[in-house]
Design an enzyme around this catalytic site. Structure first.
Site, PDB file in Angstrom:
ATOM      1  N   ASN A  83       0.802  -1.221   0.000  1.00 43.96           N
ATOM      2  CA  ASN A  83       0.000   0.000   0.000  1.00 43.96           C
ATOM      3  C   ASN A  83       0.836   1.273   0.000  1.00 43.96           C
ATOM      4  OD1 ASN A  83      -1.577  -2.136   2.027  1.00 43.96           O
ATOM      5  ND2 ASN A  83      -2.768  -1.311   0.335  1.00 43.96           N
ATOM      6  N   ILE A  91       1.132   6.944  -0.054  1.00 45.32           N
ATOM      7  CA  ILE A  91       0.420   5.955   0.747  1.00 45.32           C
ATOM      8  C   ILE A  91      -1.015   5.823   0.279  1.00 45.32           C
ATOM      9  CG2 ILE A  91      -0.322   5.357   3.092  1.00 45.32           C
ATOM     10  CD1 ILE A  91       1.896   7.426   4.016  1.00 45.32           C
ATOM     11  N   CYS A  92      -1.473   4.576   0.183  1.00 41.03           N
ATOM     12  CA  CYS A  92      -2.891   4.359  -0.108  1.00 41.03           C
ATOM     13  C   CYS A  92      -3.563   3.928   1.186  1.00 41.03           C
ATOM     14  CB  CYS A  92      -3.062   3.283  -1.177  1.00 41.03           C
ATOM     15  SG  CYS A  92      -4.775   2.981  -1.582  1.00 41.03           S
ATOM     16  N   LEU A  93      -4.222   4.862   1.837  1.00 43.78           N
ATOM     17  CA  LEU A  93      -4.896   4.549   3.096  1.00 43.78           C
ATOM     18  C   LEU A  93      -6.170   5.382   3.161  1.00 43.78           C
ATOM     19  CD1 LEU A  93      -4.777   3.069   5.839  1.00 43.78           C
ATOM     20  CD2 LEU A  93      -3.566   5.033   6.762  1.00 43.78           C
ATOM     21  N   GLN A 126      -1.166   0.338  -3.667  1.00 43.81           N
ATOM     22  CA  GLN A 126      -0.559   1.553  -4.194  1.00 43.81           C
ATOM     23  C   GLN A 126       0.550   1.139  -5.158  1.00 43.81           C
ATOM     24  OE1 GLN A 126      -1.190   4.932  -3.372  1.00 43.81           O
ATOM     25  NE2 GLN A 126       0.291   5.443  -4.943  1.00 43.81           N
TER      26      GLN A 126
END
Ligand SMILES: [Zn+2]
Ligand SMILES: [Zn+2]
Ligand SMILES: [Zn+2]
Ligand SMILES: [Zn+2]
Ligand SMILES: [Zn+2]
Ligand SMILES: [Zn+2]
Lengths: 199, 508
Positions: A83, A91-93, A126
């Site tokens: 991610n 960051i993919c959050l 990500q």
């Protein structure tokens, strides 16, 4: 609006400093300038993960519309995680995007990122290359993440066989980080990594 | 898009030169929904493209939506504002919502994000205004300065207002939720409007919300025409051809892009994405060409041998590593492997890529070609229109004498248009007898179209009877192709409805 942002950050900064997690050296936050628009965060790699023993530095940018918009956060320390982009640290959050709530704080963000290191979400990647490895070659992924933690985040596990392969490529004039990326991306298959580097 | 073409078509049917014969011909295959009521069921059965729809202005749609809102608010005794949240969350399925409410009101309200998920987190609700402190702005304020949604999370009014403004400036309206962590309760319209002060923000909020309502309504579709505010309404909800009465844009009702029968909406989307990124071509180029390391000219690899010689500067190099070939032999472990044992798996991947590309290009070239012909024939149509006008002005005959030419040219456009859109459909079809039949019919239509096109271009020497005969054949072929698709499409519609419901459930 900017006034609320500054007030909030001052307060949250203190909240993090006083928190029990800081006492346990799990998270840390520092000011970069005195306008409270940028901070440097740090999280410790959680135990029982390939990131254990590593220390990960984060860039935290506070928008003027904070806390009504989330802070912009990325990893400065290079990391191998589904991610998180291995190139940019993006960051993919969800909580840093549409799931952000104005009542959340820097401490929530840092703890959520630490939780992300413990439990990746490969279905919302990500970094597609890392995510594929995570799903298809979990052991290879662990090794690679551990190796990156050692090299970039001061982790404990040195891995001579992986270093060996990197040296094979650096001997051919490839820059070390590029060699590591190519090998990591191709499950440490020296042949395929070479092919990719030279094509 | 070919709006002009339809535009002129409209001009003609509106103009006084439209004598009975001309109108009659046109109504056999009504191309648009205008005058729906005049066309009897028999004709709608004969024409597979016949669509029933209205073209409405914003105020008309607002009135329609408000009727539903009022009706729901009256039958459930809830505020119009909550009725809107429910209708938006459930695609305006009024009766459905009432039934669900009667079975389990609380679960419906939770699923629609009107009430919080149980157990109610009363602790954090209290926490958010502990001692009059708003947890968002960290300021202490008096109790009457606070507002709360059904979840009990309390924040000061200034923060709510700021929250709404930030969300609205990002285009969010019906989706604005509570500011507490892990709380997904939505802010209904009356709550937002009671706290939002700036008039321009209120206006934008209402505009965005209206857009969301239209988009969530399966019977409504915004006209995709530039700066056009019209909204189409069709109870059929099918991939049919509709035309905006205001800007004359023609589009598919179901997906809002250019009308695309016989290809279905999803396939069309896939096809357009494919054409846009053209990734296969790029793959092909990168797989087959490299730049010469010395003179940087582009070289194509044509055999399995990795020993390359640049045709330009005659430099000998290795395809794998681009290194000097003379230095090869034993030092480069990787390359020597390729030299001794050309990677068969690798080659077969290349062969596959080549096959895939060949197939794609076959369909793409035809798709592109018909698109270009369509544009040229639009010009022909224009030219014919002018010619007829001139002839009529010079008293060499009346419209009755020449209209068949214009009719033929419009029919050609229509046939060509359908033919163009058969290619994406065929590209994605599974090989087999169905595809063979489809491509056979496609080839027949193509042949008739080229014949018709030729006859129109040589109109001066073509016998009128011949031309009309050819028009008849071409249109029959076109309808044959469409019928199969539109009938299948109407069966799919039933399945599609089930799908939408499943989507709603998974959202919850
Ligand atoms: Zn506040
Ligand atoms: Zn709430
Ligand atoms: Zn329009
Ligand atoms: Zn469509
Ligand atoms: Zn050369
Ligand atoms: Zn070589």
């Amino acid at each position: 609006m900017a006034n609320i942002a500054a007030l909030r950050i001052q307060r949250e900064f203190k909240e993090v400093i006083r928190s029990e997690e800081v006492a346990k050296c799990a998270i840390k936050v520092e000011l970069v300038n005195d306008s409270f628009t940028e901070l440097k965060g740090e999280i410790a790699g959680p135990p029982d993960t390939p990131y254990e023993g590593g220390n990960f530095v984060l860039e935290i940018k506070v928008p003027e519309t904070y806390p009504f918009n989330p802070p912009k956060v990325r990893f400065i320390t290079k990391i191998w995680h589904p991610n998180i982009s291995s190139v940019t640290g993006a960051i993919c959050l969800d909580i840093l995007k549409d799931q952000w709530a104005a009542a959340m704080t820097l401490r929530t963000v840092l703890l959520s990122l630490q939780a992300l290191l413990s439990a990746a979400e490969p279905d919302d990647p990500q970094d597609a290359v890392v995510a594929r490895q995570y799903k298809e070659h979990p052991e290879m992924f662990r090794q690679t993440a551990k190796h990156w933690t050692y090299v970039y985040a001061g982790g404990p596990a040195k891995m001579p066989d992986l270093d060996d392969k990197i040296r094979r490529l650096t001997d051919m004039g490839i820059e070390e980080h590029n060699a590591r990326v190519a090998l990591s991306s191709y499950n440490w298959d020296l042949e395929r990594a070479t092919e990719q580097l030279f094509s | 898009m070919t709006t002009e073409e339809y535009d002129t078509e409209m001009d003609y049917s509106d103009s006084d030169c439209g004598d009975p014969g001309y109108e009659d011909y046109y109504n056999v295959h009504p191309w648009d929904g205008e005058g729906d009521n005049d066309i009897d069921n028999d004709q709608s059965r004969r024409d597979p493209e016949y669509a029933v729809y209205d073209c409405l202005r914003i105020e008309e749609v607002e009135r329609l939506l408000n009727e539903d809102v009022e009706s729901l608010s009256n039958s459930l005794h809830i505020t119009p504002s909550l009725a809107k949240v429910l209708l938006h969350a459930h695609n305006w399925a009024l009766q459905d919502i009432i039934a669900k409410y009667r079975t389990n009101a609380s679960s419906l309200l939770i699923n629609s994000k009107i009430k919080p998920l149980p157990p109610l987190d009363s602790l954090s609700g209290l926490k958010s205004q502990r001692n009059g402190l708003c947890s968002v702005c960290v300021a202490i304020q008096s109790a009457e300065k606070f507002s709360t949604l059904t979840c009990g999370h309390s924040f000061c009014k200034d923060c709510w207002c700021m929250h709404f403004e930030v969300q609205i400036s990002q285009g969010i309206s019906t989706g604005i939720s509570c500011m507490a962590q892990d709380c997904n309760v939505l802010a209904p319209e009356d709550f937002v409007l009671s706290l939002l002060t700036k008039p321009n923000m209120r206006e934008r909020y209402q505009q965005f919300a209206f857009c969301d309502y239209v988009k969530s309504h399966p019977q409504l579709r915004f006209c995709p025409g530039p700066n056009c505010q019209m909204i189409m309404r069709s109870k059929e909800q099918r991939a049919k051809r509709v035309m905006c009465s205001s800007c004359k844009t023609v589009f598919c009702f179901r997906c809002g892009i250019d009308y695309h029968a016989p290809t279905d909406c999803n396939t069309m989307k896939k096809w357009l994405t494919k054409c846009a990124d053209d990734s296969e071509t790029a793959n092909y180029i990168s797989a087959h060409t490299k730049d010469c390391p010395k003179c940087h000219i582009c070289i194509e690899k044509n055999g399995g041998c990795n020993h390359m010689q640049c045709y330009n500067c005659k430099y000998d190099f290795c395809w794998m590593c681009l290194g000097d070939w003379k230095a090869h032999g034993s030092e480069y472990y990787v390359c020597s492997r390729y030299k001794e044992n050309p990677n068969i798996a690798h080659e077969s991947v290349l062969a596959q890529a080549r096959e895939a590309l060949k197939k794609y290009l076959h369909y793409y070239e035809r798709w592109e070609n018909h698109s270009k012909s369509l544009k040229l024939e639009e010009q022909t149509l224009e030219a014919i229109k002018m010619q007829i006008n001139k002839k009529v002005m010079n008293y060499s005959g009346t419209w009755i004498d020449w209209q068949h030419l214009f009719a033929a040219a419009s029919l050609l456009t229509r046939c060509r248009y359908t033919l163009q859109y058969t290619y994406p459909y065929a590209y994605y079809m599974e090989p087999g007898p169905r595809k063979e039949l489809f491509e056979y019919q496609q080839a027949q239509l193509e042949a008739e179209i080229e014949d018709l096109s030729w006859k129109i271009e040589h109109a001066e020497t073509t016998n009128r009877g011949d031309l009309e005969n050819q028009m008849d054949i071409a249109e029959k072929r076109r309808v044959t192709l469409l019928k199969d698709f539109l009938e299948k499409n109407s069966r799919r519609k039933e399945e599609g409805r089930g799908e939408r419901e499943r989507e709603n459930i998974s959202e919850k």
